[in-house]
Scaffold this motif. Sequence first.
Motif, PDB file in Angstrom:
ATOM      1  N   ILE A 147       0.837  -1.199   0.000  1.00  0.00           N
ATOM      2  CA  ILE A 147       0.000   0.000   0.000  1.00  0.00           C
ATOM      3  C   ILE A 147       0.874   1.251   0.000  1.00  0.00           C
ATOM      4  CG2 ILE A 147      -1.666   1.315   1.371  1.00  0.00           C
ATOM      5  CD1 ILE A 147      -2.828  -1.366   2.286  1.00  0.00           C
ATOM      6  N   LEU A 148       1.932   1.251   0.808  1.00  0.00           N
ATOM      7  CA  LEU A 148       2.835   2.398   0.857  1.00  0.00           C
ATOM      8  C   LEU A 148       3.506   2.630  -0.496  1.00  0.00           C
ATOM      9  CD1 LEU A 148       4.497   4.592   2.276  1.00  0.00           C
ATOM     10  CD2 LEU A 148       6.048   2.786   3.070  1.00  0.00           C
ATOM     11  N   ILE A 149       3.987   1.572  -1.121  1.00  0.00           N
ATOM     12  CA  ILE A 149       4.660   1.703  -2.420  1.00  0.00           C
ATOM     13  C   ILE A 149       3.693   2.232  -3.478  1.00  0.00           C
ATOM     14  CG2 ILE A 149       5.776   0.400  -4.267  1.00  0.00           C
ATOM     15  CD1 ILE A 149       6.794  -1.517  -2.037  1.00  0.00           C
ATOM     16  N   GLU A 150       2.465   1.739  -3.461  1.00  0.00           N
ATOM     17  CA  GLU A 150       1.472   2.190  -4.433  1.00  0.00           C
ATOM     18  C   GLU A 150       1.148   3.671  -4.231  1.00  0.00           C
ATOM     19  OE1 GLU A 150      -0.527   1.762  -7.774  1.00  0.00           O
ATOM     20  OE2 GLU A 150       0.459   0.045  -6.814  1.00  0.00           O
ATOM     21  N   GLN A 151       1.068   4.115  -2.991  1.00  0.00           N
ATOM     22  CA  GLN A 151       0.830   5.535  -2.721  1.00  0.00           C
ATOM     23  C   GLN A 151       1.977   6.388  -3.263  1.00  0.00           C
ATOM     24  OE1 GLN A 151       0.352   5.559   1.537  1.00  0.00           O
ATOM     25  NE2 GLN A 151      -1.878   5.376   1.443  1.00  0.00           N
ATOM     26  N   MET A 152       3.210   5.947  -3.060  1.00  0.00           N
ATOM     27  CA  MET A 152       4.361   6.736  -3.478  1.00  0.00           C
ATOM     28  C   MET A 152       4.474   6.813  -4.994  1.00  0.00           C
ATOM     29  SD  MET A 152       7.225   5.618  -0.643  1.00  0.00           S
ATOM     30  CE  MET A 152       8.457   6.731  -1.331  1.00  0.00           C
ATOM     31  N   ARG A 153       4.191   5.733  -5.693  1.00  0.00           N
ATOM     32  CA  ARG A 153       4.286   5.781  -7.152  1.00  0.00           C
ATOM     33  C   ARG A 153       3.229   6.699  -7.747  1.00  0.00           C
ATOM     34  NH1 ARG A 153       1.701   0.625 -10.148  1.00  0.00           N
ATOM     35  NH2 ARG A 153       2.682   1.697 -11.885  1.00  0.00           N
ATOM     36  N   ARG A 154       2.079   6.787  -7.099  1.00  0.00           N
ATOM     37  CA  ARG A 154       1.041   7.709  -7.578  1.00  0.00           C
ATOM     38  C   ARG A 154       1.402   9.159  -7.303  1.00  0.00           C
ATOM     39  NH1 ARG A 154      -4.642   4.587  -5.989  1.00  0.00           N
ATOM     40  NH2 ARG A 154      -4.174   2.656  -7.119  1.00  0.00           N
ATOM     41  N   GLU A 155       2.327   9.383  -6.383  1.00  0.00           N
ATOM     42  CA  GLU A 155       2.799  10.738  -6.100  1.00  0.00           C
ATOM     43  C   GLU A 155       3.992  11.134  -6.964  1.00  0.00           C
ATOM     44  OE1 GLU A 155       3.633  10.738  -1.944  1.00  0.00           O
ATOM     45  OE2 GLU A 155       1.583  10.218  -1.366  1.00  0.00           O
ATOM     46  N   GLY A 156       4.387  10.268  -7.896  1.00  0.00           N
ATOM     47  CA  GLY A 156       5.472  10.594  -8.816  1.00  0.00           C
ATOM     48  C   GLY A 156       6.836  10.092  -8.415  1.00  0.00           C
ATOM     49  N   PHE A 157       6.908   9.209  -7.418  1.00  0.00           N
ATOM     50  CA  PHE A 157       8.212   8.709  -6.976  1.00  0.00           C
ATOM     51  C   PHE A 157       8.688   7.587  -7.902  1.00  0.00           C
ATOM     52  CE2 PHE A 157       6.958  10.888  -3.176  1.00  0.00           C
ATOM     53  CZ  PHE A 157       8.151  11.304  -2.608  1.00  0.00           C
ATOM     54  N   GLU A 158       9.994   7.540  -8.070  1.00  0.00           N
ATOM     55  CA  GLU A 158      10.642   6.505  -8.869  1.00  0.00           C
ATOM     56  C   GLU A 158      11.747   5.909  -8.011  1.00  0.00           C
ATOM     57  OE1 GLU A 158      13.145   6.570 -12.954  1.00  0.00           O
ATOM     58  OE2 GLU A 158      11.155   7.474 -13.076  1.00  0.00           O
ATOM     59  N   MET A 159      11.730   4.582  -7.814  1.00  0.00           N
ATOM     60  CA  MET A 159      12.653   3.969  -6.857  1.00  0.00           C
ATOM     61  C   MET A 159      12.820   2.486  -7.151  1.00  0.00           C
ATOM     62  SD  MET A 159       9.896   4.270  -3.796  1.00  0.00           S
ATOM     63  CE  MET A 159       8.214   3.736  -4.095  1.00  0.00           C
ATOM     64  N   VAL A 160      13.785   1.895  -6.494  1.00  0.00           N
ATOM     65  CA  VAL A 160      13.974   0.449  -6.533  1.00  0.00           C
ATOM     66  C   VAL A 160      13.836  -0.083  -5.111  1.00  0.00           C
ATOM     67  CG1 VAL A 160      15.401   0.365  -8.597  1.00  0.00           C
ATOM     68  CG2 VAL A 160      16.477   0.733  -6.384  1.00  0.00           C
ATOM     69  N   ILE A 161      13.320  -1.311  -5.000  1.00  0.00           N
ATOM     70  CA  ILE A 161      13.019  -1.895  -3.701  1.00  0.00           C
ATOM     71  C   ILE A 161      13.639  -3.272  -3.619  1.00  0.00           C
ATOM     72  CG2 ILE A 161      11.167  -2.562  -2.131  1.00  0.00           C
ATOM     73  CD1 ILE A 161       9.411  -0.573  -3.791  1.00  0.00           C
ATOM     74  N   SER A 162      14.328  -3.537  -2.527  1.00  0.00           N
ATOM     75  CA  SER A 162      15.018  -4.809  -2.339  1.00  0.00           C
ATOM     76  C   SER A 162      14.027  -5.889  -1.911  1.00  0.00           C
ATOM     77  CB  SER A 162      16.102  -4.651  -1.274  1.00  0.00           C
ATOM     78  OG  SER A 162      15.503  -4.490   0.005  1.00  0.00           O
ATOM     79  N   PRO A 163      14.426  -7.160  -1.968  1.00  0.00           N
ATOM     80  CA  PRO A 163      13.546  -8.247  -1.515  1.00  0.00           C
ATOM     81  C   PRO A 163      13.239  -8.124  -0.028  1.00  0.00           C
ATOM     82  CG  PRO A 163      15.374  -9.102  -2.809  1.00  0.00           C
ATOM     83  CD  PRO A 163      15.682  -7.668  -2.527  1.00  0.00           C
ATOM     84  N   PRO A 164      12.092  -8.594   0.417  1.00  0.00           N
ATOM     85  CA  PRO A 164      11.752  -8.521   1.845  1.00  0.00           C
ATOM     86  C   PRO A 164      12.636  -9.452   2.671  1.00  0.00           C
ATOM     87  CG  PRO A 164      10.106  -9.789   0.658  1.00  0.00           C
ATOM     88  CD  PRO A 164      11.020  -9.211  -0.379  1.00  0.00           C
ATOM     89  N   LYS A 165      12.993  -8.983   3.850  1.00  0.00           N
ATOM     90  CA  LYS A 165      13.767  -9.778   4.790  1.00  0.00           C
ATOM     91  C   LYS A 165      12.997  -9.883   6.098  1.00  0.00           C
ATOM     92  CE  LYS A 165      18.267  -8.311   2.947  1.00  0.00           C
ATOM     93  NZ  LYS A 165      19.554  -7.629   3.266  1.00  0.00           N
ATOM     94  N   ILE A 166      12.982 -11.073   6.661  1.00  0.00           N
ATOM     95  CA  ILE A 166      12.295 -11.291   7.926  1.00  0.00           C
ATOM     96  C   ILE A 166      13.146 -10.728   9.065  1.00  0.00           C
ATOM     97  CG2 ILE A 166      11.471 -13.045   9.533  1.00  0.00           C
ATOM     98  CD1 ILE A 166       9.694 -12.593   7.136  1.00  0.00           C
ATOM     99  N   VAL A 167      12.486 -10.068  10.016  1.00  0.00           N
ATOM    100  CA  VAL A 167      13.179  -9.485  11.163  1.00  0.00           C
ATOM    101  C   VAL A 167      13.430 -10.583  12.192  1.00  0.00           C
ATOM    102  CG1 VAL A 167      13.068  -7.759  12.988  1.00  0.00           C
ATOM    103  CG2 VAL A 167      12.070  -7.273  10.750  1.00  0.00           C
ATOM    104  N   THR A 168      14.673 -10.914  12.410  1.00  0.00           N
ATOM    105  CA  THR A 168      15.048 -11.953  13.376  1.00  0.00           C
ATOM    106  C   THR A 168      15.637 -11.324  14.638  1.00  0.00           C
ATOM    107  OG1 THR A 168      17.241 -12.204  12.376  1.00  0.00           O
ATOM    108  CG2 THR A 168      15.474 -13.624  11.543  1.00  0.00           C
ATOM    109  N   LYS A 169      15.662 -12.116  15.702  1.00  0.00           N
ATOM    110  CA  LYS A 169      16.218 -11.673  16.978  1.00  0.00           C
ATOM    111  C   LYS A 169      17.135 -12.744  17.534  1.00  0.00           C
ATOM    112  CE  LYS A 169      12.034  -9.047  18.197  1.00  0.00           C
ATOM    113  NZ  LYS A 169      10.949  -8.885  19.198  1.00  0.00           N
ATOM    114  N   ILE A 170      17.903 -12.366  18.521  1.00  0.00           N
ATOM    115  CA  ILE A 170      18.756 -13.318  19.240  1.00  0.00           C
ATOM    116  C   ILE A 170      18.145 -13.565  20.612  1.00  0.00           C
ATOM    117  CG2 ILE A 170      21.041 -13.746  20.187  1.00  0.00           C
ATOM    118  CD1 ILE A 170      20.941 -13.804  17.164  1.00  0.00           C
TER     119      ILE A 170
END
Length: 540
Positions: free
Chosen positions: A290-313
């Motif tokens: 949803i965030l990415i779709e909002q930004m592209r409609r506002e004229g933003f041009e960008m690249v996005i990396s693959p999703p990474k899961i947030v891990t903990k120790i």
Amino acid sequence: SGETESQLLDLFDSLGANDQQMDYLTLYCSARDGWVTEDVDVASTVVNTTGGDPRDSHASIDMTVLLDHVLDAIPEPTVDVYADIDNEDDSVALQCDNFANDRFSLAAVTVGYDSYLGRTVTGRISSGSVSINDEVSILRRQDGQEDNDGSSLSERQSLEEKSNLNGIFVNRGISRVPLESQIAYAGDIVTLTGVPDSIRVGDTLTGGTDDTAIFRPLATPPLAPPTLCMEFGANDSPLAGTEGTEVTPTKIRSRLTAETDNNVTLNVETSKSDSDKTTVYARGELQLGILIEQMRREGFEMVISPPKIVTKIDESDGKTELEPFEEVTVDVDSEYAGYIVSALTGDRKGVLLEMHEDVDAKTRLRFEVPSRGLLGFPSEAASATRGSAVVNHLFLEDRKHVGPLGDGLEKGKLISSESGKATHYALASLSSRGTLFVEPGDIVYPGMIIGENAKAGDLEVNPVRAKATTNMRTQAKDEKTYLPPPKRMTVEELIGYMSPDEMIEVTPNTLRLRKAQLDPVERRKASRIKKQQQDSLRKK
């Protein structure tokens, strides 16, 4: 029906309802036809009656029945009173209006931002009263303090960041309007403006002085932590800057930071691997989509990396890696239940907990699955089950990392080796090798993914090859070739579909999938390194 009643009881039980809450009243109603009744026999008669207004033949089944039961069954709001706090350790819940001069407190349920009024917070006033220009301060939510009632004197928490309120608003229907009396009392649900900028969901807003503030924060449920993160950066492809107006890393970071003003569940920070990129932490691929779709409609041009899961120790031993797990509930047609079980318990490392088949040929399945195993699953399930699968998932807890997912989740890709416009002649010959993502006339460049390979592994192809022009005439010269329509994916589908060595190129007009390394030589080197790492992990 009896089955619905049984499901309601199971739902209340799973939510931890007490005996009093389990003894609930059931009403049978139709909002469309405007009738309500407590008697199931009357409800059955009304449903089976055709023609005429059911309220004409049955007395006392209009909507006043529902409204009367709301007044009878739902108690008035209870409030906390600290008027005699020096002599009492526990707050007392009362149903009265004698608390106007008591200590003010409100737990922040939602936090937003208004460009004119500033920071806003919405919640229910738990004690005291508040009016415009009152000084307020923040008590931070404390983890592990869910049972705190805000009245203990044993350990007083210091007040943080004070400010003066400049507005009190209430909801009237779907509109938010200023409160006419300009003063709100305990039990009221209000939106306050002019609150401190640093307030977060779960914090307690209270008076600004020792005489008007409570001593410890109110009890609030913990927020579900972010489960995955992605990096946002400026577009560096050969087509960079041809469609968007906001293309610099600074503007992208500023926009993402501004998003956190209203979307408090997002966390934004500078990437640790590349200072020009911004890391965004979120609760799922849908929220990021949803965030990415909002930004592209506002004229933003960008690249996005693959999703990474947030891990903990694990803090207990300082070594064990933990990853988020989620409870997944799938309602699907019974004929597709086997596919769902196979998809979630195979490569995705899920565990089937419960399987229940209803009388209407529907099956409910409940799993526990690592969050990274859910990436791309909702869209995949919708396609495989012809839209009959309804997938719901909820964060459970952090558990021990279960190791790499199965190899079957990673698809081979068709990668363009040339730049230019894709031709019908070239794509027709490539359509037999897999599923295409582009159509004739689309601009491609080296490293851009133009389709999914039918076989394992990536394959470099030339989608811009044109038919040779010669003087030779053949019988098949004008033979028509069939080209299937390209597969178009949404942002959420691309997030779950992309491989670890790929990126999404987002522009106002186009979504493209590409390799992170556009140079084929560099890609081969990275592929060898990745294979060596996977082999070493399997040996361990």
